[in-house]
Design a protein around this motif. Structure first.
Motif, short mmCIF file in Angstrom:
data_model
loop_
_atom_site.label_atom_id
_atom_site.label_comp_id
_atom_site.label_asym_id
_atom_site.label_seq_id
_atom_site.Cartn_x
_atom_site.Cartn_y
_atom_site.Cartn_z
N MET A 1 0.81 -1.18 0.00
CA MET A 1 0.00 0.00 0.00
C MET A 1 0.86 1.26 0.00
N ALA A 2 2.05 1.17 0.58
CA ALA A 2 2.95 2.32 0.56
C ALA A 2 3.35 2.65 -0.88
N ARG A 3 3.63 1.64 -1.65
CA ARG A 3 3.98 1.86 -3.06
C ARG A 3 2.80 2.47 -3.82
N ARG A 4 1.60 2.00 -3.54
CA ARG A 4 0.40 2.56 -4.17
C ARG A 4 0.26 4.04 -3.82
N LEU A 5 0.48 4.36 -2.55
CA LEU A 5 0.41 5.74 -2.10
C LEU A 5 1.47 6.60 -2.81
N ALA A 6 2.69 6.12 -2.83
CA ALA A 6 3.77 6.87 -3.48
C ALA A 6 3.48 7.09 -4.96
N GLU A 7 3.03 6.06 -5.63
CA GLU A 7 2.73 6.19 -7.05
C GLU A 7 1.55 7.14 -7.28
N GLY A 8 0.62 7.16 -6.35
CA GLY A 8 -0.56 8.01 -6.48
C GLY A 8 -0.29 9.49 -6.28
N VAL A 9 0.75 9.81 -5.50
CA VAL A 9 1.05 11.22 -5.24
C VAL A 9 2.25 11.74 -6.03
N ALA A 10 2.97 10.86 -6.68
CA ALA A 10 4.23 11.25 -7.34
C ALA A 10 4.06 12.36 -8.36
N ALA A 11 2.95 12.39 -9.06
CA ALA A 11 2.77 13.40 -10.12
C ALA A 11 2.02 14.64 -9.63
N LEU A 12 1.64 14.67 -8.37
CA LEU A 12 0.91 15.83 -7.87
C LEU A 12 1.85 17.03 -7.73
N PRO A 13 1.42 18.20 -8.17
CA PRO A 13 2.27 19.39 -8.03
C PRO A 13 2.48 19.74 -6.57
N GLY A 14 3.71 20.01 -6.20
CA GLY A 14 4.04 20.35 -4.82
C GLY A 14 4.44 19.17 -3.97
N VAL A 15 4.38 17.96 -4.53
CA VAL A 15 4.75 16.75 -3.79
C VAL A 15 6.03 16.18 -4.39
N GLU A 16 6.99 15.92 -3.53
CA GLU A 16 8.23 15.29 -3.98
C GLU A 16 8.55 14.12 -3.06
N ILE A 17 8.66 12.93 -3.63
CA ILE A 17 9.04 11.76 -2.83
C ILE A 17 10.53 11.89 -2.55
N THR A 18 10.89 11.84 -1.27
CA THR A 18 12.27 12.15 -0.89
C THR A 18 13.14 10.93 -0.62
N TYR A 19 12.52 9.79 -0.37
CA TYR A 19 13.27 8.56 -0.13
C TYR A 19 12.59 7.43 -0.90
N PRO A 20 13.35 6.43 -1.32
CA PRO A 20 12.72 5.28 -1.98
C PRO A 20 11.75 4.57 -1.03
N VAL A 21 10.67 4.05 -1.57
CA VAL A 21 9.72 3.28 -0.77
C VAL A 21 10.24 1.85 -0.70
N GLU A 22 10.66 1.46 0.51
CA GLU A 22 11.24 0.13 0.69
C GLU A 22 10.47 -0.71 1.71
N SER A 23 9.53 -0.10 2.38
CA SER A 23 8.73 -0.84 3.36
C SER A 23 7.35 -0.19 3.41
N ASN A 24 6.86 0.09 4.59
CA ASN A 24 5.52 0.65 4.71
C ASN A 24 5.51 2.17 4.94
N ALA A 25 6.63 2.83 4.72
CA ALA A 25 6.73 4.27 4.93
C ALA A 25 6.91 5.00 3.61
N VAL A 26 6.28 6.17 3.53
CA VAL A 26 6.43 7.04 2.37
C VAL A 26 6.85 8.40 2.90
N PHE A 27 8.00 8.89 2.46
CA PHE A 27 8.52 10.19 2.86
C PHE A 27 8.37 11.14 1.69
N VAL A 28 7.66 12.26 1.93
CA VAL A 28 7.45 13.23 0.87
C VAL A 28 7.64 14.64 1.41
N SER A 29 8.01 15.52 0.51
CA SER A 29 8.05 16.94 0.81
C SER A 29 6.73 17.52 0.37
N LEU A 30 6.10 18.28 1.26
CA LEU A 30 4.80 18.89 0.99
C LEU A 30 4.86 20.37 1.35
#
Length: 80
Positions: A1-30
């Motif tokens: 589900m973390a990967r689904r979340l990361a993929e779902g927000v990756a193209a949103l303006p103002g969102v930047e994924i800051t670390y690779p998704v390797e487990s259940n955490a998603v780190f983003v700049s907002l």
């Protein structure tokens, strides 16, 4: 589900994924405004206040519908 979340927000303006998704955490700049308004409804932590990085966590029982609803809310708060 973390990967689904990361993929779902990756193209949103103002969102930047800051670390690779390797487990259940998603780190983003907002943007700070979006973070503050999202935190009124969701529990998540600001990982680095200086850069605006937040940490979103999924769990074994996080459903695709919950992730999709969260993505929609993120997009709504970014456009507010």
């Amino acid at each position: 589900m973390a990967r689904r979340l990361a993929e779902g927000v990756a193209a949103l303006p103002g969102v930047e994924i800051t670390y690779p998704v390797e487990s259940n955490a998603v780190f983003v700049s907002l943007p700070e405004k979006a973070t503050a308004s999202l935190q009124e409804r969701y529990l998540f932590h600001v990982w680095d206040e200086r850069t605006g990085v937040v940490r979103w966590m999924t769990a074994f029982d996080t459903s695709p519908a919950q992730v999709d609803d969260f993505i929609e809310d993120i997009e709504r708060h970014l456009n507010a």
